[in-house]
Motif scaffolding. Sequence first.
Motif, PDB file in Angstrom:
ATOM      1  N   VAL A  20       0.843  -1.055  -0.241  1.00 33.20           N
ATOM      2  CA  VAL A  20       0.157  -0.095   0.123  1.00 33.20           C
ATOM      3  C   VAL A  20       1.149   1.412  -0.081  1.00 33.20           C
ATOM      4  CG1 VAL A  20      -2.078   1.679   1.461  1.00 33.20           C
ATOM      5  CG2 VAL A  20      -1.786  -1.228   1.053  1.00 33.20           C
TER       6      VAL A  20
ATOM      7  N   PHE B 284       1.406  -1.476  -5.517  1.00 32.32           N
ATOM      8  CA  PHE B 284       2.556  -1.268  -5.901  1.00 32.32           C
ATOM      9  C   PHE B 284       1.908  -3.150  -5.569  1.00 32.32           C
ATOM     10  CE2 PHE B 284       4.500   1.082  -2.605  1.00 32.32           C
ATOM     11  CZ  PHE B 284       5.048   0.273  -2.539  1.00 32.32           C
TER      12      PHE B 284
ATOM     13  N   GLU C 112      11.423   1.052   4.872  1.00 31.31           N
ATOM     14  CA  GLU C 112      10.250   1.924   4.972  1.00 31.31           C
ATOM     15  C   GLU C 112       9.784   0.425   5.836  1.00 31.31           C
ATOM     16  OE1 GLU C 112       7.457   2.268   1.751  1.00 31.31           O
ATOM     17  OE2 GLU C 112       9.244   3.786   0.544  1.00 31.31           O
TER      18      GLU C 112
ATOM     19  N   GLU D  44       7.257  -1.407   8.189  1.00 38.06           N
ATOM     20  CA  GLU D  44       5.883  -1.498   7.793  1.00 38.06           C
ATOM     21  C   GLU D  44       5.312  -2.763   8.066  1.00 38.06           C
ATOM     22  OE1 GLU D  44       4.483  -1.292   3.561  1.00 38.06           O
ATOM     23  OE2 GLU D  44       6.251   0.239   3.202  1.00 38.06           O
TER      24      GLU D  44
ATOM     25  N   ASP E  29      10.375  -2.637   3.665  1.00 37.98           N
ATOM     26  CA  ASP E  29       9.854  -2.763   2.267  1.00 37.98           C
ATOM     27  C   ASP E  29      11.283  -1.895   1.828  1.00 37.98           C
ATOM     28  OD1 ASP E  29       9.078  -1.631  -0.396  1.00 37.98           O
ATOM     29  OD2 ASP E  29       7.541   0.073   0.512  1.00 37.98           O
TER      30      ASP E  29
ATOM     31  N   LYS F 266      11.605  -0.306  -6.493  1.00 38.06           N
ATOM     32  CA  LYS F 266      10.175  -1.287  -4.901  1.00 38.06           C
ATOM     33  C   LYS F 266      10.450  -2.586  -5.757  1.00 38.06           C
ATOM     34  CE  LYS F 266       8.469   1.712  -2.914  1.00 38.06           C
ATOM     35  NZ  LYS F 266       8.697   1.749  -1.533  1.00 38.06           N
TER      36      LYS F 266
ATOM     37  N   THR G 106       4.073   2.803   4.877  1.00 38.45           N
ATOM     38  CA  THR G 106       5.295   3.071   6.138  1.00 38.45           C
ATOM     39  C   THR G 106       4.260   4.424   6.870  1.00 38.45           C
ATOM     40  OG1 THR G 106       6.949   2.841   6.451  1.00 38.45           O
ATOM     41  CG2 THR G 106       6.548   4.252   4.553  1.00 38.45           C
TER      42      THR G 106
HETATM   43 MN    MN Z   1       6.402   1.233   1.893  1.00 39.04          MN
END
Ligand code: MN
Length: 230
Positions: free
Chosen positions: A30, A53, A79, A81, A110, A131, A199
């Motif tokens: 997200v 994504f 990040e 999460e 992430d 990513k 995040t």
């Molecule tokens: Mn993220």
Amino acid sequence: MSPLFDLPASPMIPVLESGQGFPVRRIFCVGRNYAAHAEEMGNEVDREAPFYFTKSASTICLSGTSVPYPPGTRDFHHEMELVVAIAAPAFQVARDDAMAPVFGYAAGLDMTRRDLQQKAKDKRRPWDLGKDFENSAVIGPITPAAQFTPRSQGIAMTCNGVLRQKAHLAEMIWSIPEIVADLSLYYHLGAGDLIYSGTPAGVGPVSPGDVLQGVIDGLEPVEVTIGAPQ
Ligand code: MN
């Protein structure tokens, strides 16, 4: 037909105190789910619907290992999460039914090639290079949903013992049932799917040798060392 070659088995995430592993099928992530993070990135929060994504299942990196500093970036970011693990089918589920397919939760990172993500944003291109790359989906052991319900628990991450990210799960713009219900409008969610739920503020760069430790109150921590460049 016989296969030309064998593929690696799905990565498996240890399930707390069970001796069992959760095989990973797909990874959804997200974007912009904490207002303070959206703000630090210079983005507006879209309150109409969450957006997503994806990462390949092969990007999984288990807690307690090392993440090599990846190629093609000079701005490798963390990040922290909350990760949701799905273990039953969910398609077009109502928000009130959206927790039923959730098997459990884990702390995850992430990892992001921020410079490549930014370049993609600037050029209106997809985010994949920023990513979806090897070892970018770091995850700790999964705690079954019977032992953890996301409410307002603390979520935090330190780099070499210095606090970088700190927030509460209640600060999420889209709650876990809202995310599962929304995502299930577009996918037949099912066993092996993971959702990285966004995040909090405080993302930043890491360097080889850095030790990242992420905690969510009530879950097992996630910890990795950043390795040498590849
Ligand atoms: Mn993220």
